[in-house]
Design a protein around this motif. Sequence first.
Motif, PDB file in Angstrom:
ATOM      1  N   THR A 123       0.226  -1.217  -0.154  1.00 18.54           N
ATOM      2  CA  THR A 123       0.125  -0.125   0.086  1.00 18.54           C
ATOM      3  C   THR A 123       0.662   1.515   0.114  1.00 18.54           C
ATOM      4  OG1 THR A 123      -1.814  -1.147   1.039  1.00 18.54           O
ATOM      5  CG2 THR A 123      -1.646   1.595   1.411  1.00 18.54           C
TER       6      THR A 123
ATOM      7  N   LEU B 224       2.342   1.780  -3.492  1.00 19.82           N
ATOM      8  CA  LEU B 224       1.470   2.139  -4.379  1.00 19.82           C
ATOM      9  C   LEU B 224       1.156   3.423  -4.118  1.00 19.82           C
ATOM     10  CD1 LEU B 224      -1.233  -0.201  -4.376  1.00 19.82           C
ATOM     11  CD2 LEU B 224      -0.372   0.304  -6.116  1.00 19.82           C
TER      12      LEU B 224
ATOM     13  N   THR C 101      -5.840   4.110  -2.895  1.00 22.57           N
ATOM     14  CA  THR C 101      -5.136   2.233  -3.074  1.00 22.57           C
ATOM     15  C   THR C 101      -5.779   0.944  -3.136  1.00 22.57           C
ATOM     16  OG1 THR C 101      -3.594   2.310  -0.658  1.00 22.57           O
ATOM     17  CG2 THR C 101      -2.820   3.369  -2.527  1.00 22.57           C
TER      18      THR C 101
END
Length: 221
Positions: free
Chosen positions: A17, A20, A163
């Motif tokens: 995460t 991203l 995300t």
Amino acid sequence: MFDFLEGYDLLGAFWVTVQLAFYSAVGSLIWGTLLAAMRVSPVPLMRAFGSGYVNVVRNIPLTVIIVFTSLGLFQTLGVSLGADDFETINFRLAVLGLTAYTAAFVCEALRSGINTVPLGQTEAGRAIGLNFTQVLSLIVLPQAFRSVVGPLANVLIALIKNTTVAAAIGVAEAATLMREMIENEAQLILISAIFAFGFICLTLPTGLFLGWVAKKVAVKR
């Protein structure tokens, strides 16, 4: 109480995460800045493109954009972004989708900052012989960025939460692991609380830090 967490890579999922969010933030900042420059450009075609892009993209649900990157770009057109394995392809496609979507909001935040720069400074730059690109990069954008650190912080926080949409194409980030754990374990409330706390740990310090930065770099007028 937390024995059910064994066998799940919770930190690894949140690390995906973070990756991203980081790559998408960098990409959307670059693309959003270019879009903002287009929106204030003296060239009508560039203004039309920038305005059209922002108005179209920010009114499309992010899920549609993310799914399109997988079904449209990869499976239909064969765009793999230089990756070989399926996991890396999906990760890069998710970054592309998040960047394309978030850049529209970065553009609007930055354009509002550009509008705060006094017109006289732009005219002064032109008077000493600077062209549009030089005026924008040397005079306008430095002040605009300082004016919109707060709004950009809100965009970044929204990006971190967005995300989770990457789970729609199988990216192994936090929301994907959360869904898997809920399906396998009878701990719905506890699992939800753990992941909610994880996202708070990502977004709250980010907001507080960038809020402090916004006060430090604010332009005194």
